[in-house]
Design a protein around this motif. Structure first.
Motif, short mmCIF file in Angstrom:
data_model
loop_
_atom_site.label_atom_id
_atom_site.label_comp_id
_atom_site.label_asym_id
_atom_site.label_seq_id
_atom_site.Cartn_x
_atom_site.Cartn_y
_atom_site.Cartn_z
N VAL A 204 0.87 -1.17 0.00
CA VAL A 204 0.00 0.00 0.00
C VAL A 204 0.91 1.22 0.00
CG1 VAL A 204 -1.80 1.27 1.23
CG2 VAL A 204 -1.81 -1.23 1.26
N GLN A 205 0.67 2.13 -0.94
CA GLN A 205 1.53 3.30 -1.09
C GLN A 205 0.96 4.50 -0.34
OE1 GLN A 205 2.07 3.83 -5.29
NE2 GLN A 205 3.35 2.00 -5.47
N ALA A 206 1.78 5.54 -0.21
CA ALA A 206 1.41 6.77 0.49
C ALA A 206 0.14 7.36 -0.12
CB ALA A 206 2.55 7.78 0.42
N GLY A 207 -0.72 7.88 0.76
CA GLY A 207 -1.95 8.51 0.32
C GLY A 207 -3.15 7.58 0.32
N PHE A 208 -2.95 6.32 0.70
CA PHE A 208 -4.03 5.35 0.71
C PHE A 208 -4.27 4.82 2.13
CE2 PHE A 208 -2.49 5.14 -3.65
CZ PHE A 208 -3.68 5.28 -4.35
N GLU A 209 -5.48 4.28 2.35
CA GLU A 209 -5.83 3.67 3.62
C GLU A 209 -5.68 2.16 3.51
OE1 GLU A 209 -9.83 4.96 4.32
OE2 GLU A 209 -9.17 6.90 5.08
N CYS A 210 -5.47 1.53 4.67
CA CYS A 210 -5.34 0.08 4.69
C CYS A 210 -5.68 -0.44 6.08
CB CYS A 210 -3.94 -0.36 4.29
SG CYS A 210 -2.64 0.21 5.39
N GLY A 211 -5.83 -1.74 6.17
CA GLY A 211 -6.02 -2.41 7.44
C GLY A 211 -4.83 -3.31 7.69
N ILE A 212 -4.29 -3.24 8.90
CA ILE A 212 -3.10 -4.03 9.23
C ILE A 212 -3.38 -4.90 10.44
CG2 ILE A 212 -0.71 -3.92 10.06
CD1 ILE A 212 -0.41 -1.29 8.56
N VAL A 213 -3.04 -6.17 10.33
CA VAL A 213 -3.07 -7.08 11.47
C VAL A 213 -1.63 -7.46 11.75
CG1 VAL A 213 -3.83 -9.33 12.32
CG2 VAL A 213 -5.33 -7.99 10.85
N VAL A 214 -1.22 -7.31 13.02
CA VAL A 214 0.15 -7.65 13.38
C VAL A 214 0.16 -8.91 14.23
CG1 VAL A 214 1.05 -5.31 13.21
CG2 VAL A 214 0.06 -6.07 15.34
N ALA A 215 1.25 -9.62 14.18
CA ALA A 215 1.38 -10.87 14.92
C ALA A 215 1.60 -10.60 16.40
CB ALA A 215 2.55 -11.68 14.36
N ASN A 216 0.82 -11.24 17.26
CA ASN A 216 1.00 -11.24 18.71
C ASN A 216 0.89 -9.86 19.38
OD1 ASN A 216 1.53 -14.03 18.50
ND2 ASN A 216 3.66 -13.57 18.02
N PHE A 217 0.01 -9.00 18.88
CA PHE A 217 -0.21 -7.70 19.54
C PHE A 217 -1.66 -7.31 19.34
CE2 PHE A 217 -0.08 -2.99 19.69
CZ PHE A 217 0.41 -2.85 20.98
N GLN A 218 -2.37 -7.07 20.45
CA GLN A 218 -3.79 -6.74 20.38
C GLN A 218 -4.13 -5.39 21.01
OE1 GLN A 218 -5.93 -8.89 18.73
NE2 GLN A 218 -4.00 -9.91 18.24
N ASP A 219 -3.17 -4.74 21.66
CA ASP A 219 -3.42 -3.50 22.40
C ASP A 219 -3.32 -2.27 21.50
OD1 ASP A 219 -3.91 -1.80 24.55
OD2 ASP A 219 -1.79 -1.64 25.05
N ILE A 220 -4.13 -2.24 20.43
CA ILE A 220 -4.11 -1.14 19.48
C ILE A 220 -5.09 -0.07 19.96
CG2 ILE A 220 -4.58 -0.48 17.10
CD1 ILE A 220 -3.95 -3.44 16.37
N LYS A 221 -4.65 1.18 19.96
CA LYS A 221 -5.51 2.28 20.39
C LYS A 221 -5.47 3.40 19.36
CE LYS A 221 -5.46 1.31 25.17
NZ LYS A 221 -4.85 1.33 26.40
N GLU A 222 -6.55 4.18 19.31
CA GLU A 222 -6.62 5.32 18.42
C GLU A 222 -5.49 6.29 18.77
OE1 GLU A 222 -9.70 8.78 16.93
OE2 GLU A 222 -10.35 7.35 18.44
N GLY A 223 -4.81 6.79 17.75
CA GLY A 223 -3.71 7.72 17.96
C GLY A 223 -2.34 7.07 17.97
N ASP A 224 -2.29 5.74 17.99
CA ASP A 224 -1.00 5.06 17.90
C ASP A 224 -0.40 5.34 16.53
OD1 ASP A 224 -1.35 3.95 20.40
OD2 ASP A 224 -1.76 1.92 19.66
N ASN A 225 0.90 5.49 16.49
CA ASN A 225 1.61 5.66 15.22
C ASN A 225 2.37 4.38 14.92
OD1 ASN A 225 0.96 8.38 14.55
ND2 ASN A 225 2.32 9.04 16.19
N LEU A 226 2.40 4.02 13.66
CA LEU A 226 3.14 2.83 13.23
C LEU A 226 4.28 3.26 12.35
CD1 LEU A 226 0.14 1.81 13.76
CD2 LEU A 226 0.76 -0.07 12.31
N GLU A 227 5.44 2.72 12.61
CA GLU A 227 6.60 2.92 11.74
C GLU A 227 6.93 1.58 11.12
OE1 GLU A 227 9.83 4.46 14.06
OE2 GLU A 227 9.04 6.50 13.98
N VAL A 228 6.87 1.52 9.80
CA VAL A 228 7.19 0.29 9.08
C VAL A 228 8.60 0.42 8.55
CG1 VAL A 228 6.54 -1.20 7.16
CG2 VAL A 228 4.77 -0.03 8.49
#
Length: 94
Positions: free
Chosen positions: A59-83
């Motif tokens: 998924v390139q810049a400017g688009f939305e996506c859904g991400i599921v990560v392995a072994n982590f469930q504590d996702i909250k609004e406002g979290d930033n992800l660095e890939v």
């Protein structure tokens, strides 16, 4: 009802992080770190990457996506992800 304190979950995969890609490209299988209030709270890898309910390879810049990560469930609004990607560079002898 959308509740920002509780991200969408599915029985098979767990919590899904809804994301908007600001810069670069996200690819399935990449390494990711979650930042909350500027502090790294988790490091791991992307388990699943989706665009409009379809599996996506990237998924390139400017688009939305859904991400599921392995072994982590504590996702909250406002979290930033660095890939990021790691690579091994062979040392050169001088």
């Amino acid at each position: 009802v959308d509740d920002p304190a509780h991200p969408p979950r599915t029985a098979r995969v767990g919590a899904i992080a809804g994301c908007y890609v600001l810069t670069g490209t996200i690819t399935r299988g990449s390494r990711v770190r979650f930042l909350r209030d500027g502090v790294v709270i988790w490091n791991g890898s992307i388990q699943s990457l989706k665009r409009f309910k379809e599996d996506a390879r990237e998924v390139q810049a400017g688009f939305e996506c859904g991400i599921v990560v392995a072994n982590f469930q504590d996702i909250k609004e406002g979290d930033n992800l660095e890939v990021y990607a790691t690579r091994q560079v062979e040392r050169e002898l001088s």
